[in-house]
Design a protein around this motif. Structure first.
Motif, PDB file in Angstrom:
ATOM      1  N   VAL F 135       0.789  -1.223   0.000  1.00  0.00           N
ATOM      2  CA  VAL F 135       0.000   0.000   0.000  1.00  0.00           C
ATOM      3  C   VAL F 135       0.826   1.279   0.000  1.00  0.00           C
ATOM      4  O   VAL F 135       0.279   2.361  -0.207  1.00  0.00           O
ATOM      5  CB  VAL F 135      -0.980   0.048   1.201  1.00  0.00           C
ATOM      6  CG1 VAL F 135      -1.972  -1.092   1.123  1.00  0.00           C
ATOM      7  CG2 VAL F 135      -0.252   0.060   2.524  1.00  0.00           C
ATOM      8  N   LEU F 138       0.310   1.977  -4.133  1.00  0.00           N
ATOM      9  CA  LEU F 138      -0.781   1.126  -4.621  1.00  0.00           C
ATOM     10  C   LEU F 138      -0.883   1.078  -6.147  1.00  0.00           C
ATOM     11  O   LEU F 138      -1.430   0.128  -6.705  1.00  0.00           O
ATOM     12  CB  LEU F 138      -2.122   1.598  -4.049  1.00  0.00           C
ATOM     13  CG  LEU F 138      -2.554   0.983  -2.725  1.00  0.00           C
ATOM     14  CD1 LEU F 138      -3.915   1.486  -2.315  1.00  0.00           C
ATOM     15  CD2 LEU F 138      -2.571  -0.543  -2.811  1.00  0.00           C
ATOM     16  N   GLY F 165       0.053  -4.732   7.464  1.00  0.00           N
ATOM     17  CA  GLY F 165      -0.900  -5.783   7.097  1.00  0.00           C
ATOM     18  C   GLY F 165      -2.116  -5.271   6.351  1.00  0.00           C
ATOM     19  O   GLY F 165      -3.175  -5.909   6.340  1.00  0.00           O
ATOM     20  N   ALA F 166      -1.990  -4.136   5.674  1.00  0.00           N
ATOM     21  CA  ALA F 166      -3.159  -3.499   5.059  1.00  0.00           C
ATOM     22  C   ALA F 166      -3.525  -4.085   3.701  1.00  0.00           C
ATOM     23  O   ALA F 166      -4.684  -4.031   3.299  1.00  0.00           O
ATOM     24  CB  ALA F 166      -2.917  -1.999   4.922  1.00  0.00           C
ATOM     25  N   SER F 169      -6.604  -6.485   3.200  1.00  0.00           N
ATOM     26  CA  SER F 169      -7.894  -5.807   3.350  1.00  0.00           C
ATOM     27  C   SER F 169      -8.220  -4.988   2.113  1.00  0.00           C
ATOM     28  O   SER F 169      -9.363  -4.968   1.649  1.00  0.00           O
ATOM     29  CB  SER F 169      -7.895  -4.909   4.588  1.00  0.00           C
ATOM     30  OG  SER F 169      -7.905  -5.691   5.756  1.00  0.00           O
ATOM     31  N   VAL F 170      -7.223  -4.289   1.582  1.00  0.00           N
ATOM     32  CA  VAL F 170      -7.457  -3.488   0.383  1.00  0.00           C
ATOM     33  C   VAL F 170      -7.898  -4.388  -0.768  1.00  0.00           C
ATOM     34  O   VAL F 170      -8.885  -4.114  -1.454  1.00  0.00           O
ATOM     35  CB  VAL F 170      -6.188  -2.695   0.010  1.00  0.00           C
ATOM     36  CG1 VAL F 170      -6.302  -2.106  -1.383  1.00  0.00           C
ATOM     37  CG2 VAL F 170      -5.938  -1.606   1.041  1.00  0.00           C
ATOM     38  N   SER F 172      -9.134  -7.469  -0.579  1.00  0.00           N
ATOM     39  CA  SER F 172     -10.406  -8.136  -0.289  1.00  0.00           C
ATOM     40  C   SER F 172     -11.590  -7.203  -0.513  1.00  0.00           C
ATOM     41  O   SER F 172     -12.695  -7.655  -0.786  1.00  0.00           O
ATOM     42  CB  SER F 172     -10.392  -8.666   1.143  1.00  0.00           C
ATOM     43  OG  SER F 172     -11.515  -9.445   1.408  1.00  0.00           O
ATOM     44  N   GLY F 173     -11.360  -5.898  -0.427  1.00  0.00           N
ATOM     45  CA  GLY F 173     -12.426  -4.950  -0.707  1.00  0.00           C
ATOM     46  C   GLY F 173     -12.716  -4.810  -2.186  1.00  0.00           C
ATOM     47  O   GLY F 173     -13.729  -4.228  -2.577  1.00  0.00           O
ATOM     48  N   VAL F 175     -12.096  -7.571  -4.737  1.00  0.00           N
ATOM     49  CA  VAL F 175     -12.266  -8.771  -5.553  1.00  0.00           C
ATOM     50  C   VAL F 175     -13.421  -9.634  -5.059  1.00  0.00           C
ATOM     51  O   VAL F 175     -13.879  -9.486  -3.934  1.00  0.00           O
ATOM     52  CB  VAL F 175     -10.981  -9.626  -5.562  1.00  0.00           C
ATOM     53  CG1 VAL F 175      -9.790  -8.783  -5.989  1.00  0.00           C
ATOM     54  CG2 VAL F 175     -10.733 -10.265  -4.205  1.00  0.00           C
ATOM     55  N   THR F 204     -10.246  -7.041   9.627  1.00  0.00           N
ATOM     56  CA  THR F 204     -10.550  -6.466   8.316  1.00  0.00           C
ATOM     57  C   THR F 204     -12.001  -6.005   8.211  1.00  0.00           C
ATOM     58  O   THR F 204     -12.912  -6.701   8.671  1.00  0.00           O
ATOM     59  CB  THR F 204     -10.269  -7.470   7.196  1.00  0.00           C
ATOM     60  OG1 THR F 204     -10.474  -6.787   5.943  1.00  0.00           O
ATOM     61  CG2 THR F 204     -11.179  -8.687   7.266  1.00  0.00           C
ATOM     62  N   CYS F 205     -12.214  -4.867   7.593  1.00  0.00           N
ATOM     63  CA  CYS F 205     -13.590  -4.422   7.362  1.00  0.00           C
ATOM     64  C   CYS F 205     -14.071  -4.839   5.975  1.00  0.00           C
ATOM     65  O   CYS F 205     -15.185  -4.507   5.591  1.00  0.00           O
ATOM     66  CB  CYS F 205     -13.730  -2.918   7.577  1.00  0.00           C
ATOM     67  SG  CYS F 205     -12.541  -1.933   6.707  1.00  0.00           S
ATOM     68  N   ALA F 206     -13.250  -5.605   5.245  1.00  0.00           N
ATOM     69  CA  ALA F 206     -13.668  -6.098   3.927  1.00  0.00           C
ATOM     70  C   ALA F 206     -14.067  -7.559   4.057  1.00  0.00           C
ATOM     71  O   ALA F 206     -13.297  -8.359   4.568  1.00  0.00           O
ATOM     72  CB  ALA F 206     -12.515  -5.937   2.936  1.00  0.00           C
TER      73      ALA F 206
END
Lengths: 239, 239, 239, 239, 239, 239, 239, 239
Positions: F135, F138, F165-166, F169-170, F172-173, F175, F204-206
């Motif tokens: 990230v 990106l 570790g971001a 999550s990025v 997963s948001g 795909v 994760t929020c994703a």
């Protein structure tokens, strides 16, 4: 297996055979169940085994127990640990013969010591308790400890302590019976939810001690009762 | 203030006045410094105050100390804590009169107990040590403890323990002198780097104890020496 | 009590009476002692009790043990846990009669299982071991477990596991003998130094288990041996 | 020793001799006891020693104390720490002569500073307090600190701080009296229950400080009072 | 994207545009890379941007850097943080005009302070350093701090401290420039790998401070340089 | 079951049937075994299954593998993760048809990504890797990610990241394939052994992501290969 | 200094000069104070500086503020962070000119973002907010971010995120303004009280970010406002 | 972007396209939102997508949902997890064809298992549940597990467990479908908020398992549903 959202009947699979298989009865830990769930499971135990043991009973459940089982079963209520035993009159615990001593460092450790005592008694052990003899005043310890060892001749000791958790190590350095350390959530500040007591017991420099988790009076009673009853069985030529 | 990358002379600002201001000499903790840095700072202390105290001396530095200060200063070497005192012959520690007792639970706690003893002696205290009397065999404790209290009449006790950290609580429950708990990194498994000992001491149920950090023998010596010397000064009418 | 820096003789107070008082012999944990200290303490135990048990022996000490005690005492060397027993020929462990079963989840748990086995044997127990039967392939467990329970008829089980620490809970759910959980420092990532295994055992939902600290094979052996020997004594009418 | 579930009389063994043996009176920490238990123990202390000290008194207990001891004993109530002293008029604390200074970083640290002050006064010390002089505005510190050192000539300082816990280190770098660091549970986010303050104090780079656990005002008072009173005794030729 | 196991060329995607996009050059943190990987990436940066910055350079890599780039690029070597800058003579850092002050509590904090200084200089800032002025002797702080504020007129301060981590809070309570707290892994015992320092800074009661992670000198330099250079740009009418 | 101290043959119970039962071959994690143990187990796997997979191979073992199996089996050596596959020529992995994409945030995450890739290939998957697209830049991610999704049409993604570790999550948001987060021990300071990365992925929020433990490349490969191969079997009408 | 238990007037020493000395006004954090204490301090601030700022105002205090200051001062009430500003009409915040952008990952992060916004506005900054643009749907971010950078031309960004804490790292990888990471206590399970977010931000691989503690909106606003206002002063030729 | 304090409409940016983009619908986690916020967002989802899913619904919100949406949408209420689905009659979930098995160790794990089941059903999966078959009585597991594998032929298993967290490892050692471990906050003492269960699952020695965070039933359902539906699509020739 359920294709739809389960009712309570489907969801709980009480282990009625545990006492036979393990020598330790199952205890219904009520604090994480709804009143409905606890009542239902208690009823099924009572039917299947003639007894139901409940620990950490919230006040609402206590009321339900008193009302709904009146006439059907005797209720033994222990106020300090908020525990209950429902029993059909013909379902007395066997006299298994184990001798368990239970010691606490302070009065605040009593709820969990009483949980352990309860379970041991329900397993048919004789239980002997000594409370409030912690290391801040060790002179209070010697007399009762000697009595437990030489008069009662206990098979195993459960020693409960919070805060510094030092008492089980001190006792384990002095006696030749197995000691079960029972750390309690009595304390303050860093390590004050029982972690200091648990860690200190795990680090004991005195041999012959094992521990259960913080506040796990039921677990301490289970292994202490198991040890004591097997010793009794051996005394009686049973193993 | 430096506009370019600093040399060692610029980078270290030794606190030569600490002994006067605080009553506690500065100690050069060598384990995180290069041999070069430690030698330079030791030299400057020796010049300014007639003495340099070094703790946690790595072997290379030991060799340098022995060689390079030969003829200029006396070297006192303590093998257990790997500490050194360099001294001009006319720079003896004052006889400040404080009386410090130092007790350990095991032999493995000795390096840090010896650090504490060293600092107290350099502050002019009388130091009395009792080692390896932990709670796994408490019968070894009573005799020496009584001697410290009634014959030596110590002003303060430092009690070092690793593992379960129970000894300082046991002692603090018995005596009426202030106790400084010194947890050590002796142990294994969970809490075994001294955390269990530190937490148990922080949670002590016996009043009259305060603690320093794990393995901080120098810190335990500093406050114990300070307390003992102020008591001595009061005995001598000095405060 | 020492007015000056102590020699080793003064500093260590070995507890020669522990076997008599506690039923558990003292073990010299060599990993935190100098070769000199360990040799000296071993010599004193050998003289006083006819035996010295050393665990976590570093290679240098192993060499010294082999050389310096040659001719004076028999050396039993256990390579997996790097442990040693020095013994005068006339100092055999008594046949105390306890029966201990020791099970591991993986081969990596063996050093600590072997420590437990060693101590139990030195306490006069019969020891039976089953290795590498963890939950990743539970089908390997049933046969040997049944043998331990029905043929050997063990008095107590020590179950060692690292990583997920699940095996002791699984076994404790199946058997009616007391289980001592021995978490080991086998693992990786978060919780991988044995914390996950220890916590999982402390949280066991199967009754009848208590635990010792991570990698504390000696401690697991001590309480298991104590329990088993007391059961044997009861079998023999001794208590 | 009790064969049945204990009543409160059996369960608590108050240590009436602690003041004599230790120089520190026992304090009834009410927050983990039932109103019934606290009332009973208070009554027994009042009878045995002429005084009962209670800390962390919940509102229900406060009401009971006010009602049930009216006429029998004087009640001193401290609203900030919610502490109480019950006293027979002829049971005044001795004038032991110790001089204790208590400093806080913020107003939120007051409850625990007041606990420490209370205990020191009950031990017969003179107590001097300075509040809200933390490092966010150090200019507020110099004047009062100088007064404590030069006019009052305190024997020992208790310094309470939450959040960054920096004040005790700053003060300990400036003064030549022993400092007891009292971390408080004032803070937010990571380390905000007093852990940051405690750790920072344990890591102090200023010599001459030891610490008690988070929010342990009673413990800080106990050791501070003990140190101060022994200094006073030495001043008066008593030791 | 690679269908087979990648070579280093494929595996690393250096971000040559970061300086332009972010105003902060990329630094090659060598401690987790093989000598081969670091050399390759350094070469590619040198080609693409005329400069390569490496931190935490192990001795083997240092030797390679000295040999293999000789004649191709100038090597600036910083011994304290073991950092290196390779530069084509025509690739001087721009004079961006930011003014950064860097202060440390002890000499042991220097490696990370020097990392921060290095990055700021490479971003074109003027850097002013003051070392070893921690809270154990605050009198050493006032003079240099006033110089930084009134003579140099720094735009931002980086304050590095290990152990108690108190210095950044003390300074932040006194100054009106933004402070970046840089905790270092200097310490011992509990919280001694920089956690106490970090937590104390996160809990600061003095407003106007933010922090970077333990030992993250590069990160502290990046944000300090960014702030200072934007201020300089504003001074010069650039934003 | 062993009555005496076991040899290696007795101690290890390799699970030769795991590939059949689980669809995942057993991997010999060599870092905690002696060279002797690893060689013995590898030999037995080679005999029983025609293949042996070893990870985290220390240099001594690498030498032994190269020498002792020469002529008997082909050795495939992966230098980045220090892994080895020994194989009889007729023991090729089946073409199971799963399609796995593996992405890393940095080059330092490669060892564990390569472990995952190795296991997937040995399970018969096609593996596609994209490295160093974290990230901090990106813009490097979009192209390769689109290729994986639209051209390769992967069944599952493994995304490895240390530090913040971001990246998982990025991704997963963005795909619609399942994502396995693989945190790595790349980092510094607090949370720097992979804890920050693991916790961030657990939080994760994703939606659509699950994680394995820090550095558990083998575990990530196992579940990713299992998912991908079952999808392939479904594509081929097999389930 | 107080010889007796202090009243509130004695106990609080509000720092009226902080705004002048530091450029940041003092905020009364009401959640740990009694209504009485907060009212008293607010009154004194209002008198001394014409304004009082209160955060984390409990409902009872809100009612008191509305009633007791009616007619004397204007009350601005912010419902989301439960904050209040009391102001004499002639005490408007200066137009200091700093430009601050505040971004949140989710709507649950708003209370602390609003705290930061409040403090910046009270320091005279222009504040621009963008909410709910976290990494689970990054497409929502680009537009508003570009506006902040190119139209508003913010001097500094505060980025608030709970759960995975990934958003500040993503943004910091894209922009060339300093970023203040504000972790929030939004989350669940392990690391869910903001620890995962804080650690992820501390481990950021994107340069140019520093962080404040969990939920410390006031702290984030203080440093952001300080940076922005100094930049504005430089724009206006003031420094 | 807002220049003033935002209203709820401005502050929340619901991700209506998530189902399309990710294959997973967004769930409104109500426990951290005001009733107002949750109602508003639910309304907007209902309008935009014909459905709104809410989890962890507090009683006040439940009442509002029942009242205010009556007549506009059907409400499905799940009492155990306190979750709700609002739906327009024409907005049925597609029959995506995935087959998900969900197993719990105890009845206390049901709320989170039901969350997972809910989300999978809303993604169009068939869900099959088996409750209360933990390792304290493994005999209860075999039958239902075989049914899931051989009759239902599940694509993926979610296994929920608190306390020791052993069940997912035991199951993962037996089956050849991917397992998602769902640790729950059921437990007591150290590690009892789900940490022991999570760590044990992260350390599993059985391959083919990945985990989600403690109590993250929604997250477990999301990845399980995603995996199962992609398998179904492959079965139907869709990928």
């Amino acid at each position: 297996m359920n294709w739809n959202s389960p009712t309570i009947h489907d969801a709980a699979r009480p282990d009625f055979g545990r006492q036979t298989r393990k020598g330790v009865p199952e205890v219904i830990i009520a604090e994480r169940k709804t009143v409905e769930q606890s009542m239902e499971i208690a009823k099924r135990f009572l039917e299947a085994t003639g007894r139901a043991i409940l620990s950490r009973v919230p006040p609402e459940l206590e009321a339900h127990l008193r009302e709904e089982f009146a006439g059907q079963a005797d209720l033994e209520w222990l106020p300090v640990p908020r525990a209950a035993v429902l029993r059909h009159p013909d379902a007395l615990p066997p006299d298994a013969g184990g001798r368990v001593g239970i010691i606490t460092a302070g009065t605040s450790d009593m709820p969990w010591a009483e949980e352990a005592a309860l379970l041991c008694r329900e397993m048919g052990c004789q239980v002997h308790t000594v409370y409030d003899v912690g290391v801040a005043g060790l002179h209070r310890l010697w007399g009762p400890l000697q009595q437990l060892l030489e008069e009662v001749r206990v098979d195993v000791l459960v020693v409960a302590a919070g805060m510094d958790g030092a008492l089980p190590s001190v006792i384990s350095g002095l006696v030749d019976v197995p000691v079960i350390g029972l750390p309690t959530s009595v304390g303050y500040g860093m390590g004050g939810k029982g972690e200091a007591a648990l860690l200190s017991m795990l680090q004991t420099c005195a041999p012959g001690m094992a521990v259960v988790n913080i506040d796990n009076g039921i677990g301490a009673g289970a292994i202490a009762g198991l040890i004591a009853n097997r010793m009794a069985a051996n005394r009686q030529g049973g193993s």
